[in-house]
Write an enzyme that holds these catalytic residues in place. Sequence first.
Site, PDB file in Angstrom:
ATOM      1  N   TRP A 149       0.845  -1.218   0.000  1.00 45.95           N
ATOM      2  CA  TRP A 149       0.000   0.000   0.000  1.00 45.95           C
ATOM      3  C   TRP A 149       0.871   1.256   0.000  1.00 45.95           C
ATOM      4  O   TRP A 149       0.561   2.239  -0.666  1.00 45.95           O
ATOM      5  CB  TRP A 149      -0.885  -0.049   1.245  1.00 45.95           C
ATOM      6  CG  TRP A 149      -1.725   1.154   1.539  1.00 45.95           C
ATOM      7  CD1 TRP A 149      -1.290   2.407   1.869  1.00 45.95           C
ATOM      8  CD2 TRP A 149      -3.160   1.214   1.559  1.00 45.95           C
ATOM      9  NE1 TRP A 149      -2.352   3.243   2.093  1.00 45.95           N
ATOM     10  CE2 TRP A 149      -3.511   2.539   1.904  1.00 45.95           C
ATOM     11  CE3 TRP A 149      -4.159   0.283   1.331  1.00 45.95           C
ATOM     12  CZ2 TRP A 149      -4.840   2.937   2.023  1.00 45.95           C
ATOM     13  CZ3 TRP A 149      -5.473   0.678   1.454  1.00 45.95           C
ATOM     14  CH2 TRP A 149      -5.807   1.993   1.792  1.00 45.95           C
ATOM     15  N   HIS A 150       1.973   1.226   0.756  1.00 51.23           N
ATOM     16  CA  HIS A 150       2.787   2.425   0.933  1.00 51.23           C
ATOM     17  C   HIS A 150       3.730   2.689  -0.232  1.00 51.23           C
ATOM     18  O   HIS A 150       4.251   3.801  -0.358  1.00 51.23           O
ATOM     19  CB  HIS A 150       3.576   2.326   2.234  1.00 51.23           C
ATOM     20  CG  HIS A 150       2.730   2.483   3.453  1.00 51.23           C
ATOM     21  ND1 HIS A 150       2.035   1.446   4.018  1.00 51.23           N
ATOM     22  CD2 HIS A 150       2.449   3.570   4.210  1.00 51.23           C
ATOM     23  CE1 HIS A 150       1.358   1.884   5.069  1.00 51.23           C
ATOM     24  NE2 HIS A 150       1.589   3.167   5.203  1.00 51.23           N
ATOM     25  N   GLY A 151       3.966   1.698  -1.068  1.00 49.08           N
ATOM     26  CA  GLY A 151       4.824   1.950  -2.214  1.00 49.08           C
ATOM     27  C   GLY A 151       5.403   0.677  -2.794  1.00 49.08           C
ATOM     28  O   GLY A 151       5.576  -0.320  -2.094  1.00 49.08           O
TER      29      GLY A 151
END
Length: 339
Positions: free
Chosen positions: A191-193
């Site tokens: 989700w964060h990258g």
Amino acid sequence: MGYLWDVYYKRQEAEHDFLTYALFVSFFPSILSGPINKASLVIPQLKNLRPYFDYVKAVEGLKMLLWGMFMKVVVADRSALYVDMVLNGYTHYSGLSCLIASFLFTIQIYADFAGYSLIAIGVGKTLGLELTENFRRPYFAVSVTDFWHRWHISLSTWLKDYIYIPLGGSRCSKVRNYWNIFVTFLVSGIWHGANWTFIVWGCMHGVCQIIEKMLGQQKCRYGWLGKTVKILITFLIVNFAWIFFRMPTLTHACRVIGRIFDPSQPMTVFIAPLPTPPLIIFGVIILFAKDLRDEFFPNRLLLMNSSSVYVRWGTYIFLLLTILGIGVLGSDQFIYANF
């Protein structure tokens, strides 16, 4: 995605007013970094907004804005001056300096993101809307499981509702449950990258929670001393994982960790140019004192919520002058705007 999922599984009625739906998905305070608000919470409020100014909500919202801004520019951005200097050039600094920088990044990302969330929730309140709580003093967590009940609460809830439970949640065999936890936090990392550092960060949190569940250590049953020890251990685990989150590659993260644990490193500490160090300490102490009071003494030392008008306004003026006087009033964006 959450709205479509809820409508598909008939948890939420489809919204037929396009403008209401568009306002929900594009609500400007929380569109960039959250909190992630469910349609069932926001759409009914949008459809029933009252056509008059709500003084009580506006005051609560402005208090959140004030404290959120203090967290951002006084604590987070001031800490970032030391963190960026050391971790961006870690080969030139001692292991002890890297360790201090990692601790300060742990403070920075909390103050930055929780500050943003408070500002977003505060703006919502001034407009008459109640948004989802996003942080609840996460560094007083007694386990990594407890940490995720306090950190980015809206994301934790989203992952639970749309990843963990559909996979089977805890209503399955132990092995399957452990797998569900791992997959959920693998998704949290992605989700964060699209970077291995985020994936490792998410997997570390998932593995820690599996171990806690296997040992029955999600909560604390050891009294005050045991609770203090568990808080410190959890903080160190979370801090260790944040190193992977902060560094651009796994190689850099491992090198920083290696430098921290290298016994041949000199026990010297880099002291940033004045006035940065004392101002960092000042901001961190105030933040720690506020969270400590909220966690253990919620009904004492009510400054912004004091019944005394002099105490309330004295606190408002102190925070405002501190923001204007020692805050880093640059153009730094919020950290989570990158994700």
